[in-house]
Design an enzyme around this catalytic site. Structure first.
Site, PDB file in Angstrom:
ATOM      1  CE1 TYR A   1      -4.031   1.783  -0.238  1.00  0.00           C
ATOM      2  CE2 TYR A   1      -2.845   3.378   1.106  1.00  0.00           C
ATOM      3  CZ  TYR A   1      -3.904   3.056   0.291  1.00  0.00           C
ATOM      4  OH  TYR A   1      -4.832   4.008  -0.037  1.00  0.00           O
TER       5      TYR A   1
ATOM      6  CB  SER B   1       3.023  -0.466  -8.837  1.00  0.00           C
ATOM      7  OG  SER B   1       3.205  -1.838  -8.839  1.00  0.00           O
ATOM      8  CE1 TYR B   2      -0.731  -6.048 -10.112  1.00  0.00           C
ATOM      9  CE2 TYR B   2       1.394  -4.943 -10.115  1.00  0.00           C
ATOM     10  CZ  TYR B   2       0.637  -6.071  -9.925  1.00  0.00           C
ATOM     11  OH  TYR B   2       1.248  -7.232  -9.536  1.00  0.00           O
ATOM     12  CE1 TYR B   3      -4.607   2.029  -5.660  1.00  0.00           C
ATOM     13  CE2 TYR B   3      -3.503   2.792  -7.654  1.00  0.00           C
ATOM     14  CZ  TYR B   3      -3.715   2.880  -6.286  1.00  0.00           C
ATOM     15  OH  TYR B   3      -3.032   3.798  -5.549  1.00  0.00           O
TER      16      TYR B   3
ATOM     17  CG  LEU C   1      -6.112  -7.883  -3.373  1.00  0.00           C
ATOM     18  CD1 LEU C   1      -5.940  -6.652  -2.502  1.00  0.00           C
ATOM     19  CD2 LEU C   1      -6.941  -8.946  -2.685  1.00  0.00           C
ATOM     20  CG  HIS C   2      -0.884  -7.287  -6.840  1.00  0.00           C
ATOM     21  ND1 HIS C   2      -1.533  -6.099  -7.096  1.00  0.00           N
ATOM     22  CD2 HIS C   2       0.395  -6.948  -6.541  1.00  0.00           C
ATOM     23  CE1 HIS C   2      -0.689  -5.093  -6.957  1.00  0.00           C
ATOM     24  NE2 HIS C   2       0.503  -5.582  -6.618  1.00  0.00           N
ATOM     25  CB  VAL C   3      -0.773 -11.531  -2.180  1.00  0.00           C
ATOM     26  CG1 VAL C   3       0.127 -11.892  -1.004  1.00  0.00           C
ATOM     27  CG2 VAL C   3      -2.153 -11.093  -1.685  1.00  0.00           C
TER      28      VAL C   3
HETATM   29  C1  DD3 Z   1       5.082  -3.315 -14.635  1.00  0.00           C
HETATM   30  C2  DD3 Z   1       4.062  -3.796 -12.431  1.00  0.00           C
HETATM   31  C3  DD3 Z   1       4.140  -4.215 -13.889  1.00  0.00           C
HETATM   32  C4  DD3 Z   1       6.810  -1.563 -15.959  1.00  0.00           C
HETATM   33  C5  DD3 Z   1       7.287  -2.694 -15.389  1.00  0.00           C
HETATM   34  C6  DD3 Z   1       6.426  -3.579 -14.718  1.00  0.00           C
HETATM   35  N1  DD3 Z   1       4.939  -9.798 -13.451  1.00  0.00           N
HETATM   36  C7  DD3 Z   1       4.267  -6.443 -14.958  1.00  0.00           C
HETATM   37  C8  DD3 Z   1       3.515  -6.855 -17.196  1.00  0.00           C
HETATM   38  C9  DD3 Z   1       3.613  -8.218 -17.017  1.00  0.00           C
HETATM   39  C10 DD3 Z   1       4.404  -7.859 -14.741  1.00  0.00           C
HETATM   40  C11 DD3 Z   1       4.843  -8.468 -13.534  1.00  0.00           C
HETATM   41  C12 DD3 Z   1       4.618  -2.145 -15.203  1.00  0.00           C
HETATM   42  C13 DD3 Z   1       3.841  -5.971 -16.186  1.00  0.00           C
HETATM   43 CL1  DD3 Z   1       8.972  -3.056 -15.495  1.00  0.00          CL
HETATM   44  C14 DD3 Z   1       5.469  -1.288 -15.880  1.00  0.00           C
HETATM   45  O1  DD3 Z   1       4.580  -5.577 -13.912  1.00  0.00           O
HETATM   46  C15 DD3 Z   1       4.058  -8.734 -15.792  1.00  0.00           C
HETATM   47  N2  DD3 Z   1       4.150 -10.082 -15.646  1.00  0.00           N
HETATM   48  N3  DD3 Z   1       5.229  -7.761 -12.471  1.00  0.00           N
HETATM   49  C16 DD3 Z   1       4.584 -10.585 -14.481  1.00  0.00           C
HETATM   50  N4  DD3 Z   1       4.688 -11.925 -14.353  1.00  0.00           N
END
Ligand code: DD3
Length: 334
Positions: free
Chosen positions: A266, A269-271, A273-275
């Site tokens: 909290y 970075s994205y809204y 819900l994830h853990v």
């Molecule tokens: C993200 C938070 C998001 C830049 C960056 C990362 N895990 C993801 C797309 C696929 C993923 C994640 C946004 C974006 Cl570097 C902007 O993360 C994803 N796939 N964290 C997985 N497995």
């Protein structure tokens, strides 16, 4: 680095390597992380505009570049280059198959060297965001940070309207939930639409060593934005993520639940819900006290009071350039 083997794992082969072998996914040349949606990224075509951030401790560099396009003006890209932790199954090879060992200095019983390795032992993890928006580029620029104390009221009056006005795309989350991307990377799924989730390696983790293990559980249910939306109604979902997530990681990676840090961010970075599941011995980005909320504590708090997270003041950090900081300043809350 961990050269000695943990109990229960084969000496010469880590659980990750073992799984890799058993998976028999013979295609070692396919660029990882490029499955399903994107194709190859033309790295050689990238012209670097700016070094956004450079961290000696993380051994990573964050670049903003442009990729030449046929139409003339290039599209923006963020490219992250990162040296990865050592893999114990490669150490023997590394000590035998190096191409050069160059003496740097020698003094008494002490000496330092440059060890040069063949390409297959010398990979660099590369993360690409392309095309990248201005927001993606800003995200990696170093900024001053400020702590905010967000009351329940602040959330309703300031943060929630701000989130709702934003048009963050979480298409990548839906791609995972709908098996349109990364389907072959899923570690575990509970398919229940209300209390189910998908467990998948976060792409910060290359899965080659367990030291920096990082997985995320993404719930199937849409519309739970963050910690702030959680009530006792979500306890079955949270219990499933905690219990089944631990079991799945134990089974696949041979790491016990007591060696995992399982938490929510909290603010996230994205809204959706994830853990987060990270190795306890790994100082994962975002596991600091001003951001991480242990799932077991979240569950205990909700068991005590269904509306705990609607009422509680939550502290978090905001970067100087974040528009939300301005909103808090305008409201006289900073
Ligand atoms: C993200 C938070 C998001 C830049 C960056 C990362 N895990 C993801 C797309 C696929 C993923 C994640 C946004 C974006 Cl570097 C902007 O993360 C994803 N796939 N964290 C997985 N497995």
């Amino acid at each position: 680095m961990r050269v000695s083997s943990r109990p229960g794992s084969a000496m010469a082969e880590s659980p990750v390597a073992k799984r890799k072998r058993e998976d028999n996914d013979g295609d070692a040349t396919a660029p990882p992380g490029s499955e399903a949606v994107a194709g190859d990224f033309p790295l050689a075509e990238l012209s670097v505009c700016k070094v956004l951030r450079d961290s000696a401790r993380e051994k990573a560099i964050f670049l903003h570049g442009k990729v030449k396009s046929a139409s003339g003006n290039g599209k923006d890209a963020v490219v992250i280059l990162e040296k990865t932790p050592f893999q114990e199954e490669n150490i023997t090879k590394l000590l035998k198959k190096y191409t050069k060992l160059q003496l740097q200095m020698s003094n008494d019983i002490y000496s330092t060297y440059h060890l040069y390795l063949p390409p297959e032992l010398n990979e660099i993890k590369t993360t690409v965001v392309y095309p990248a928006s201005e927001k993606h580029i800003q995200k990696y620029l170093h900024q001053e940070v400020y702590l905010i104390q967000e009351s329940g009221e602040d959330y309703t009056n300031i943060t929630l309207p701000f989130i709702e006005a934003q048009s963050f795309s979480i298409q990548w989350v839906y791609n995972i939930l709908e098996k349109k991307a990364e389907a072959d990377r899923i570690i575990y799924e509970n398919p229940d639409p209300i209390n189910g989730f998908i467990l998948i390696p976060d792409f910060k983790w290359n899965q080659k060593q367990l030291d920096d293990l990082y997985l995320i559980a993404i719930c199937h249910c849409r519309g739970i934005k963050s910690l702030r939306d959680l009530t006792a109604e979500h306890l079955p979902l949270l219990q499933n993520i905690l219990q089944e997530g631990k079991e799945a990681i134990e089974k696949r990676f041979n790491i016990s639940g007591s060696q995992l840090r399982i938490y929510l961010h909290y603010r996230p970075s994205y809204y959706h819900l994830h853990v987060h599941f990270t190795a306890l011995g790994y100082d994962a980005p975002g596991c600091s006290v001003e951001r991480a909320h242990l799932l077991s504590d979240v569950i205990a708090n909700l068991e005590g009071d269904s509306h705990y997270y609607q009422k509680r003041t939550i502290t978090f950090a905001l970067r100087a350039d974040e528009p939300l900081l301005k909103k808090f300043q305008e409201a006289g809350r900073v």
